[in-house]
Design a protein around this motif. Sequence first.
Motif: not given
Lengths: 95, 315
Positions: B178-188, B193-196, B230-235, B241-247
Motif C-alpha cells: 500500500g502507501t508508504p504509511e501503510q507499509k510502515a504500519m505493517a513493518q512496525e 510480533w516477530w519475537w513473541p 521450521q517456522f523461521v524457515n518457512v516464514t 516476498l512482501i518486502g518486510l524486514t525481519i527484525p
Amino acid sequence: MSSNEWPLWEVFIRSKQGLSHKHVGSLRAADAENAINNARDVYTRRSEGISIWVVESKLISASDPKEADSLFDPADTKIYRHPTFYEVPDGVLHM
Amino acid sequence: MKDINIEEKEREFQAKIDADIKIEPNDWMPAEYRKTLIRQISQHAHSEVVGMLPEGNWITRAPNLRRKAVLLAKVQDEAGHGLYLYSAAETLGSDREASIDDMHAGIAKYSSIFNYPTLSWADMGMIGWLVDGAAISNQVPLCRCSYGPYARAMVRVCKEESFHQRQGYEIATTLANGTPEQKAMAQESFNRWWWPALMMFGPTDAASKHSALSMKWKIKRVSNDELRQQFVNVTVPQAELIGLTIPDPELNWNEEKQGYDFGTINWEEFNQVVQGNGPCNKERLDARRKAKENGVWVREAALAHAEKRKAKMAS
C-alpha cells in the motif's frame, strides 16, 4: 460462585443424505433444543452437516474396554463367517 | 478377573503407544498421562478463548465490510476451538467450570502471546499470519497425538486455522503493497510480533521441563526447537516476498543446516509474561472474569427454563 453447569451432550452429525449420523464431539447445553442450536454453531460452521442428533452423555451406556477381549476375540476365530474362507472351483462365475 | 499389577498395566500402555494405537477415554492410562493431558488440553482451550480478545478489539474498527466479516468468522472459530478442546479435556474427567476458574485465578496458564496488545489494524494481519502460523506448526503434529479425542479435535482445528493464516497474510500483503504509511504500519507491527511469535514454541529443548515424558507418550511429537526452526524457515521467505524486514540482525541462511540461524530470544521477557507481568495479563483475565460473571444469569435462566419445560411435559 456456585457450580451450576449445564449438562453434557454428545453430538452426532449426518454430513449428507444417505450417510449415517456420526459422533463428532460433545458440548454443554441447558436442554435438547439449546444443545442442537449450540451444536449448529460449534460443529457445522462449514457445511459439515444437514442433520444433528444430540443425547445427554449420561444416558449413553458403553462396553468396558477391559472386557474387549472376551467380547470381541471370539469373532477372530470364526473365519468361516467370511466369504474368502470357501473354496470355489475355477470357472464358477457370478458368485 | 485377575488383578494385574500397575507395572504390567504401564507396560501394556506403553506398548500400545509404541505401536501407535490411540488411547481412548475409558482405557486405562497412568495417572500422570491423564494429568499431563488435562493440563495441556485445558491450557490450549484457555488460549483459544483468551485469543479472541486481542482480535475482538478490532472487529468494530475493521477497514471494510469484507475484513469485518472475515474477522468475525475467525473469532467465532477461536470460540469453537476452545469448545472442542474443553470437551476433549472433559473426556479425561476434567471439570470444565473448575478449569475455567483456575485460569481466572491465574493457576492455569494460557498462551503468553495473547498478553500483548493490538495497537494497529496491521496487528490483525500479523496475528493471523505469524501467531496462527506458529500455532499451526504446533498443532499439526498434535493431530497424531496418542490421545484420540485430542487428536480428533486438532484435525478440525488445523483445517480451520489455515484460513486464519491466509487471511492474516492477505492483510499483511495488502498493507505492505500500500502507501508508504501503510507499509510502515505493517513493518512496525511485524517488528512487535516477530519475537513473541518465536516464543510461542516454548522454552528451548534444554530448558523444557515437560518434554521428555510427553515425547515418550507421544503427546508431543516434535521438539520446541525443531518446530521453531521450521517456522523461521518457512516464514522468512514469506516476509521477504512482501518486502518486510525481519527484525533480527543475526538472521542468516545457513547452507550447511539448510535453515536460518537466528538471534537469541529474550527469555527474561518470556518468563515475565508467563509469570503474569506482560503488558495485558491483567486486562485479559479481567475481561474473562467479567464475561463469566455477566453471563451467570443467562446460564441460570436457561437451566430454569429447561426445568420448567420438563415439568410441563411431564404433567
